[in-house]
Design a protein around this motif. Structure first.
Motif, PDB file in Angstrom:
ATOM      1  N   ASN A   1       0.798  -1.320  -0.050  1.00  0.00           N
ATOM      2  CA  ASN A   1      -0.135  -0.207  -0.142  1.00  0.00           C
ATOM      3  C   ASN A   1       0.827   1.274   0.041  1.00  0.00           C
ATOM      4  O   ASN A   1       0.471   2.147  -0.635  1.00  0.00           O
TER       5      ASN A   1
ATOM      6  N   VAL B   1       4.291   1.413  -0.319  1.00  0.00           N
ATOM      7  CA  VAL B   1       5.593   0.979  -1.049  1.00  0.00           C
ATOM      8  C   VAL B   1       6.681   0.998   0.065  1.00  0.00           C
ATOM      9  O   VAL B   1       7.759   1.504   0.178  1.00  0.00           O
TER      10      VAL B   1
ATOM     11  N   ASP C   1       9.430  -3.317  -5.693  1.00  0.00           N
ATOM     12  CA  ASP C   1       9.621  -1.870  -4.977  1.00  0.00           C
ATOM     13  C   ASP C   1      10.877  -1.210  -4.784  1.00  0.00           C
ATOM     14  O   ASP C   1      10.893   0.224  -5.371  1.00  0.00           O
TER      15      ASP C   1
ATOM     16  N   GLU D   1       5.278   5.886 -12.206  1.00  0.00           N
ATOM     17  CA  GLU D   1       4.638   4.653 -11.412  1.00  0.00           C
ATOM     18  C   GLU D   1       4.738   4.988  -9.853  1.00  0.00           C
ATOM     19  O   GLU D   1       3.516   4.542  -9.244  1.00  0.00           O
TER      20      GLU D   1
ATOM     21  N   ARG E   1       1.906   7.210  -9.067  1.00  0.00           N
ATOM     22  CA  ARG E   1       0.598   6.676  -8.730  1.00  0.00           C
ATOM     23  C   ARG E   1       0.600   5.739  -7.571  1.00  0.00           C
ATOM     24  O   ARG E   1      -0.427   5.763  -6.784  1.00  0.00           O
ATOM     25  N   ARG E   2       1.649   4.932  -7.111  1.00  0.00           N
ATOM     26  CA  ARG E   2       1.680   4.191  -5.976  1.00  0.00           C
ATOM     27  C   ARG E   2       1.447   5.107  -4.837  1.00  0.00           C
ATOM     28  O   ARG E   2       0.738   4.692  -3.928  1.00  0.00           O
ATOM     29  N   TYR E   3       2.246   6.192  -4.746  1.00  0.00           N
ATOM     30  CA  TYR E   3       2.222   7.090  -3.746  1.00  0.00           C
ATOM     31  C   TYR E   3       0.766   7.549  -3.318  1.00  0.00           C
ATOM     32  O   TYR E   3       0.398   7.544  -2.278  1.00  0.00           O
TER      33      TYR E   3
ATOM     34  N   HIS F   1      -2.158   6.557  -4.502  1.00  0.00           N
ATOM     35  CA  HIS F   1      -2.763   5.305  -4.080  1.00  0.00           C
ATOM     36  C   HIS F   1      -2.747   4.998  -2.575  1.00  0.00           C
ATOM     37  O   HIS F   1      -3.832   4.773  -1.815  1.00  0.00           O
TER      38      HIS F   1
END
Length: 357
Positions: free
Chosen positions: A29, A31, A82, A191, A194-196, A198
């Motif tokens: 969730n 990283v 990651d 990317e 995006r992960r951050y 999210h």
């Protein structure tokens, strides 16, 4: 969205409102888990999942969890994929001169030697690492203090090194990555944005820069590329961004859920490290309680939708007792449930908690 809703939603996104998440969720969730103190990192995982220590160690082995320098160049527990993503996003930046301790030529030479050995062996213990450098370089015995960490950081920044989660901070198991080549820097940064978002959104470009440690000049092109995918969120007069649209019903449910919860997190908890401006988390007097003068992030207690205290432990004779320094109301039963989770993960008997007067 108001400030109370922002507080609740960010905690929800980071997984702090669950006690039975899938084991992979805390790592994926946000990283990875900040792990300067590995025990605190593991407690944050246990509080969200209910995992036992043996189950967590099994997960490390099965998923190949590594312990390495990542966001902000601080130690995290995270998946190899990651770590590769973070290092790829930072690949255009040079390590500061100070990292090399005035011995850059020797650090680079040692890094090359260890890289060559790792390619042959696949892994190295600290003893094997030390023996190899002692046998290779006459100057190694006179190396500066923390020289070895400079070597490991240099290799990590090149995507050539991972470390297994250590039982002791004094020991290492160095690993060669299964995929040593890095990703395209801009694609990796996009990317990572995006992960951050999210895991930490709603948030801003400046928040991402603070969390990641990547220079804003390196981030802006990737941010612009991702921007059409984002959903704007207004909090007062400030525009934030998120990946997933937030429905009014979902936001109300999450805010109401937090209003009836007493939440325990361990030190170095993710809400304290993920944003430029910490005022969303707590007012300044409270933040002074959560951060020590040397930057240690203390373990927070959240209740009634705000931070209401911090906690510490005392361990002895196979028992663990908790001390609470509180400045707001909380649910005693829920607090004890959280502390009992900590005790069970550490395989100790829970001896209750006391409140500071």
């Amino acid at each position: 969205m108001n400030q109370a809703e922002l507080f609740a939603y960010r905690l929800y996104q980071q997984g702090l409102l669950t006690t039975s998440a899938e084991l992979a969720a805390p790592f994926f969730n946000i990283v990875g888990i900040q792990a300067q103190n590995q025990r605190a990192a593991e407690l944050n995982v246990a509080l969200q999942t209910g995992i036992t220590r043996p189950e967590l160690l099994k997960f490390y082995r099965e998923q190949g969890i590594v312990r390495s320098w990542a966001q902000r160049w601080t130690i995290h527990l995270l998946t190899p994929a990651d770590l590769r993503l973070v290092v790829s996003a930072r690949q255009n930046e040079r390590l500061p001169k100070a990292y090399f301790l005035g011995a850059e030529e020797h650090v680079r030479a040692a890094a090359t030697a260890i890289d060559q050995l790792l390619q042959q062996t696949g892994c190295l213990t600290r003893a094997a690492y030390t023996a190899h450098l002692q046998a290779t370089f006459t100057w190694y015995t006179e190396r500066p203090h923390n020289f070895d960490y400079a070597v490991l950081q240099a290799l990590t920044a090149q995507g050539k090194l991972q470390m297994a989660p250590s039982v002791s901070g004094q020991d290492w198991l160095l690993l060669t990555p299964a995929t040593p080549t890095l990703l395209d820097q801009q694609a990796a940064t996009a990317e990572l944005i995006r992960r951050y978002l999210h895991g930490f959104g709603p948030a801003t470009l400046a928040d991402f820069v603070k969390w990641s440690g990547i220079k804003v000049s390196q981030v802006r092109p990737a941010w612009q590329a991702v921007l059409p995918e984002l959903t704007p969120v207004m909090v007062g007069q400030e525009q934030l961004w998120t990946i997933d649209p937030i429905s009014a019903g979902q936001l109300t449910a999450i805010t109401d859920q937090l209003a009836h919860l007493t939440v325990v997190a361990a030190s170095f908890s993710s809400p304290m490290t993920g944003y430029l401006d910490k005022s969303w988390l707590a007012p300044e007097p409270v933040r002074q309680q959560l951060w020590s003068k040397n930057g240690i992030l203390r373990a927070p207690i959240i209740a009634n939708g705000v931070v209401v205290g911090k906690w510490t432990t005392q361990i002895g004779q196979r028992q663990i007792a908790f001390a609470v320094d509180g400045w707001g109301a909380f649910d005693h039963n829920q607090l004890e449930e959280g502390f009992d989770r900590v005790a069970r993960f550490l395989e100790l008997d829970y001896a209750g908690f006391t409140e500071k007067v």
